[in-house]
Design a protein around this motif. Structure first.
Motif, mmCIF file in Angstrom:
data_model
loop_
_atom_site.group_PDB
_atom_site.id
_atom_site.type_symbol
_atom_site.label_atom_id
_atom_site.label_comp_id
_atom_site.label_asym_id
_atom_site.label_seq_id
_atom_site.Cartn_x
_atom_site.Cartn_y
_atom_site.Cartn_z
ATOM 1 N N ALA A 121 0.844 -1.203 0.000
ATOM 2 C CA ALA A 121 0.000 0.000 0.000
ATOM 3 C C ALA A 121 0.874 1.246 0.000
ATOM 4 C CB ALA A 121 -0.903 -0.004 1.219
ATOM 5 N N GLU A 122 0.263 2.375 -0.353
ATOM 6 C CA GLU A 122 1.001 3.635 -0.389
ATOM 7 C C GLU A 122 1.457 4.072 0.992
ATOM 8 O OE1 GLU A 122 -1.374 6.559 -2.309
ATOM 9 O OE2 GLU A 122 -1.315 5.557 -4.239
ATOM 10 N N ASP A 123 0.701 3.706 2.031
ATOM 11 C CA ASP A 123 1.053 4.149 3.380
ATOM 12 C C ASP A 123 1.886 3.127 4.146
ATOM 13 O OD1 ASP A 123 -1.002 2.336 3.568
ATOM 14 O OD2 ASP A 123 -2.051 3.397 5.170
ATOM 15 N N ASP A 124 2.405 2.098 3.467
ATOM 16 C CA ASP A 124 3.304 1.146 4.120
ATOM 17 C C ASP A 124 4.590 1.863 4.494
ATOM 18 O OD1 ASP A 124 1.574 -0.931 3.936
ATOM 19 O OD2 ASP A 124 2.585 -1.961 2.287
ATOM 20 N N PRO A 125 5.204 1.510 5.613
ATOM 21 C CA PRO A 125 6.438 2.193 6.011
ATOM 22 C C PRO A 125 7.568 1.898 5.038
ATOM 23 C CG PRO A 125 6.002 0.321 7.448
ATOM 24 C CD PRO A 125 4.804 0.481 6.550
ATOM 25 N N GLU A 126 8.449 2.882 4.888
ATOM 26 C CA GLU A 126 9.610 2.721 4.019
ATOM 27 C C GLU A 126 10.595 1.765 4.664
ATOM 28 O OE1 GLU A 126 10.571 4.066 1.017
ATOM 29 O OE2 GLU A 126 8.519 4.766 0.811
#
Length: 126
Positions: free
Chosen positions: A42-47
């Motif tokens: 997902a776009e909000d997964d942590p880097e």
């Protein structure tokens, strides 16, 4: 007659092997139901932190090496951009100091359309 700890019958075993055959041969999901396929990140997964590559051993690294290291810190959304903007993105992406210095030495007025153009300029020393 075989009596073991099998939970399923021989017929069900054969049926399950048949169901998995397409998946094993194709290398990608073969089901039509969306709920059964794994989700992409997902776009909000942590880097995820990626350590910088080893320092370059030569004064003129190959374009492939430069492209690889640039691709670790830059995305297609970072382009088109000028060297000053790219230096900020590279620092945020924890790029190596050697790479940041090379990008900062590029002409400030030049605008790079994509990663390939930037890598050619960095590797060529323009």
């Amino acid at each position: 007659m075989q009596r073991g700890s099998d939970r399923l019958s021989v017929h069900r075993d054969d049926e399950m092997k048949h169901e998995l055959r397409g998946l094993l041969r194709s290398g990608h999901p073969t089901r039509t139901e969306d709920w059964n396929d794994p989700e992409p990140p997902a776009e909000d997964d942590p880097e995820v932190y990626r350590a910088p590559m080893q320092p370059w051993t030569s004064d003129r690294p190959s374009p492939a090496t430069v492209r690889l290291e640039l691709a670790r810190s830059l995305t297609r959304h970072d382009f088109p951009a000028q060297p000053g903007e790219l230096v900020r993105v590279l620092r945020r992406g924890h790029a190596s100091d050697a790479l940041v210095q090379r990008v900062s030495r590029l002409p400030r007025s030049t605008r790079y359309r994509n990663l390939l153009a930037l890598a050619d300029a960095v590797a060529g020393g323009q």
